[in-house]
Enzyme design. Structure first.
Site, PDB file in Angstrom:
ATOM      1  N   ASP A 100      -6.014  -3.127  -3.847  1.00  0.00           N
ATOM      2  CA  ASP A 100      -7.272  -2.550  -4.329  1.00  0.00           C
ATOM      3  C   ASP A 100      -8.339  -3.632  -4.523  1.00  0.00           C
ATOM      4  O   ASP A 100      -8.979  -3.732  -5.572  1.00  0.00           O
ATOM      5  CB  ASP A 100      -7.070  -1.749  -5.617  1.00  0.00           C
ATOM      6  CG  ASP A 100      -6.257  -2.498  -6.657  1.00  0.00           C
ATOM      7  OD1 ASP A 100      -5.757  -3.597  -6.352  1.00  0.00           O
ATOM      8  OD2 ASP A 100      -6.122  -1.977  -7.768  1.00  0.00           O
TER       9      ASP A 100
ATOM     10  N   ALA B  28       0.866  -1.183   0.000  1.00  0.00           N
ATOM     11  CA  ALA B  28       0.000   0.000   0.000  1.00  0.00           C
ATOM     12  C   ALA B  28       0.898   1.226   0.000  1.00  0.00           C
ATOM     13  O   ALA B  28       1.307   1.733   1.046  1.00  0.00           O
ATOM     14  CB  ALA B  28      -0.912  -0.007   1.219  1.00  0.00           C
ATOM     15  N   VAL B  29       1.232   1.675  -1.194  1.00  0.00           N
ATOM     16  CA  VAL B  29       2.184   2.772  -1.359  1.00  0.00           C
ATOM     17  C   VAL B  29       1.480   3.975  -1.983  1.00  0.00           C
ATOM     18  O   VAL B  29       0.648   3.833  -2.877  1.00  0.00           O
ATOM     19  CB  VAL B  29       3.371   2.329  -2.232  1.00  0.00           C
ATOM     20  CG1 VAL B  29       4.350   3.480  -2.456  1.00  0.00           C
ATOM     21  CG2 VAL B  29       4.084   1.144  -1.601  1.00  0.00           C
TER      22      VAL B  29
ATOM     23  N   HIS C  80      -7.737 -15.284 -14.381  1.00  0.00           N
ATOM     24  CA  HIS C  80      -8.102 -13.886 -14.597  1.00  0.00           C
ATOM     25  C   HIS C  80      -9.549 -13.802 -15.079  1.00  0.00           C
ATOM     26  O   HIS C  80      -9.941 -14.472 -16.032  1.00  0.00           O
ATOM     27  CB  HIS C  80      -7.168 -13.253 -15.627  1.00  0.00           C
ATOM     28  CG  HIS C  80      -7.163 -11.756 -15.602  1.00  0.00           C
ATOM     29  ND1 HIS C  80      -8.284 -10.989 -15.811  1.00  0.00           N
ATOM     30  CD2 HIS C  80      -6.152 -10.870 -15.374  1.00  0.00           C
ATOM     31  CE1 HIS C  80      -7.976  -9.709 -15.729  1.00  0.00           C
ATOM     32  NE2 HIS C  80      -6.682  -9.606 -15.451  1.00  0.00           N
TER      33      HIS C  80
ATOM     34  N   GLU D 102       2.750  -9.339 -14.068  1.00  0.00           N
ATOM     35  CA  GLU D 102       1.757 -10.348 -14.451  1.00  0.00           C
ATOM     36  C   GLU D 102       2.219 -11.148 -15.668  1.00  0.00           C
ATOM     37  O   GLU D 102       1.966 -12.359 -15.756  1.00  0.00           O
ATOM     38  CB  GLU D 102       0.413  -9.684 -14.739  1.00  0.00           C
ATOM     39  CG  GLU D 102      -0.707 -10.676 -15.018  1.00  0.00           C
ATOM     40  CD  GLU D 102      -2.064 -10.001 -14.996  1.00  0.00           C
ATOM     41  OE1 GLU D 102      -2.623  -9.878 -13.885  1.00  0.00           O
ATOM     42  OE2 GLU D 102      -2.541  -9.595 -16.070  1.00  0.00           O
TER      43      GLU D 102
ATOM     44  N   THR E 260      -3.593 -12.263 -23.379  1.00  0.00           N
ATOM     45  CA  THR E 260      -2.625 -11.187 -23.619  1.00  0.00           C
ATOM     46  C   THR E 260      -1.255 -11.524 -23.015  1.00  0.00           C
ATOM     47  O   THR E 260      -0.710 -10.781 -22.201  1.00  0.00           O
ATOM     48  CB  THR E 260      -3.140  -9.846 -23.056  1.00  0.00           C
ATOM     49  OG1 THR E 260      -3.464 -10.016 -21.663  1.00  0.00           O
ATOM     50  CG2 THR E 260      -4.359  -9.379 -23.800  1.00  0.00           C
TER      51      THR E 260
ATOM     52  N   ARG F  77      -0.969   6.859  -2.819  1.00  0.00           N
ATOM     53  CA  ARG F  77      -2.416   7.037  -2.688  1.00  0.00           C
ATOM     54  C   ARG F  77      -3.157   5.724  -2.476  1.00  0.00           C
ATOM     55  O   ARG F  77      -4.317   5.718  -2.044  1.00  0.00           O
ATOM     56  CB  ARG F  77      -2.971   7.746  -3.925  1.00  0.00           C
ATOM     57  CG  ARG F  77      -2.852   6.956  -5.215  1.00  0.00           C
ATOM     58  CD  ARG F  77      -3.301   7.786  -6.413  1.00  0.00           C
ATOM     59  NE  ARG F  77      -3.204   7.047  -7.661  1.00  0.00           N
ATOM     60  CZ  ARG F  77      -4.160   6.282  -8.161  1.00  0.00           C
ATOM     61  NH1 ARG F  77      -5.289   6.124  -7.480  1.00  0.00           N
ATOM     62  NH2 ARG F  77      -4.008   5.663  -9.313  1.00  0.00           N
ATOM     63  N   TYR F  78      -2.506   4.603  -2.767  1.00  0.00           N
ATOM     64  CA  TYR F  78      -3.157   3.318  -2.576  1.00  0.00           C
ATOM     65  C   TYR F  78      -3.464   3.054  -1.105  1.00  0.00           C
ATOM     66  O   TYR F  78      -4.427   2.368  -0.778  1.00  0.00           O
ATOM     67  CB  TYR F  78      -2.276   2.191  -3.135  1.00  0.00           C
ATOM     68  CG  TYR F  78      -2.315   2.089  -4.639  1.00  0.00           C
ATOM     69  CD1 TYR F  78      -2.987   1.049  -5.266  1.00  0.00           C
ATOM     70  CD2 TYR F  78      -1.695   3.044  -5.442  1.00  0.00           C
ATOM     71  CE1 TYR F  78      -3.032   0.943  -6.639  1.00  0.00           C
ATOM     72  CE2 TYR F  78      -1.723   2.948  -6.821  1.00  0.00           C
ATOM     73  CZ  TYR F  78      -2.401   1.901  -7.420  1.00  0.00           C
ATOM     74  OH  TYR F  78      -2.454   1.822  -8.787  1.00  0.00           O
TER      75      TYR F  78
ATOM     76  N   ASP G 225      -3.076  -7.869  -4.287  1.00  0.00           N
ATOM     77  CA  ASP G 225      -3.113  -6.423  -4.526  1.00  0.00           C
ATOM     78  C   ASP G 225      -4.027  -5.772  -3.501  1.00  0.00           C
ATOM     79  O   ASP G 225      -5.023  -6.365  -3.064  1.00  0.00           O
ATOM     80  CB  ASP G 225      -3.634  -6.122  -5.931  1.00  0.00           C
ATOM     81  CG  ASP G 225      -2.589  -6.378  -7.006  1.00  0.00           C
ATOM     82  OD1 ASP G 225      -1.431  -6.714  -6.647  1.00  0.00           O
ATOM     83  OD2 ASP G 225      -2.923  -6.251  -8.201  1.00  0.00           O
TER      84      ASP G 225
END
Length: 304
Positions: free
Chosen positions: A172, A84-85, A192, A260, A204, A87-88, A170
């Site tokens: 978020d 958590a860096v 995913h 990823e 992808t 603004r996260y 993650d």
């Protein structure tokens, strides 16, 4: 009419007896293999095994109490890492931690590792017994791509054999339901949500031959927002992704989807022993999930 009633009653008894017998057979099978025998009947629309015989875990297909009992008896310990860096931290960390405490590996000893450039701003949440929070200060990078790639180096450096399993998520995201011991395994990847229904031709993967993440084929497309496993396996994955990233940087190459892309290459070369369905990392804007276990928070800044 009497004969029809007797026939109907016999049919009902046979069906009921068959269901009871199936239940006991399924319970016995489950105790050995971890999955119900009737998974094909329960979720015929999804694949439940890989070509290398690893389970693909879908909600409603496992008996959580049996998994929990097994891991509680084994005194299984789990670490959960999150970065958590910038603004996260303000935008996501409080929701992530409070929902994780409510839903992640409930009943097991868990240590939450928060990596941040602002330790003083980490929220002080109430934790259950045997659950702990550790805050580690890290350097702040200007781009989220660099943060996501460099986290692999940090994860590898802090991993010790103090835990049976480690999960890396993650920040978020918000846990919406049980994320329990059925997810534990030696090497764990998650499908995913954008790609699990698509043909492989639309995955992808990195197609740049100069990149260490270059792939021409693969099994599935995995999401780097959730991965885990034993300490040794997670460290091996983190080391691979970090070293591959550094090799790319030496020739001014950046993989298409950063860590990823390297993670997908790693899992192509080193098959995961357990795969979690997209229910374990879903986008709330997609409405075809039977159950929602863990999802992106309302504003997801780097989805693809």
């Amino acid at each position: 009419t009497h004969i029809r009633r007797v026939t109907l009653s016999l049919c009902v008894c046979v069906l009921w007896s068959t269901r009871v017998l199936l239940y006991f057979l399924c319970s016995f099978y489950y105790a050995i293999n971890g999955f119900y025998l009737y998974i094909v009947l329960a979720r015929p629309e999804v694949k439940t095994r890989t070509s290398w015989n690893a389970p693909i875990v879908w909600e409603l297909m496992v008996h959580p109490d049996l998994y929990d009992r097994r891991h509680q008896e084994a005194k299984t310990t789990v670490a959960l890492t999150v970065f958590a860096v910038g603004r996260y931290l303000d935008a996501y960390l409080n929701t992530f931690l409070t929902s994780a405490e409510k839903h992640f590996m409930v009943g097991l000893p868990v240590t939450f590792y928060v990596f941040t450039d602002q330790p003083e701003k980490v929220p002080n949440i109430t934790l259950a017994p045997l659950r702990h929070l550790k805050v580690i200060k890290v350097e702040r990078y200007s781009r989220w791509q660099d943060i996501s790639m460099m986290r692999m180096k940090t994860i590898s450096e802090i991993l010790r054999h103090n835990f049976n399993y480690v999960f890396c998520l993650d920040v978020d995201q918000e846990f919406k339901g049980r994320f329990g011991s059925e997810a534990l395994g030696e090497s764990v990847a998650v499908l995913h949500v954008y790609y699990y229904k698509l043909p492989k031709t639309q995955f992808t993967y990195d197609r740049n031959p100069k990149s260490k993440a270059y792939m021409t084929e693969g099994d599935y497309y995995y999401h780097a927002a959730v991965f885990g496993g034993s300490c040794d396996k997670v460290k091996a994955l983190a080391d691979y992704c970090y070293l591959s990233t550094m090799e790319d940087k030496l020739i001014n190459v950046e993989a298409l989807w950063h860590d990823e892309s390297h993670l997908n290459k790693y899992f192509w070369l080193n098959k995961p022993s357990r795969i979690l369905s997209s229910e374990y990392c879903f986008d709330p804007r997609i409405n075809d999930m039977t159950e929602s276990i863990n999802g992106w928070q309302d504003t997801h800044p780097h989805s693809h």
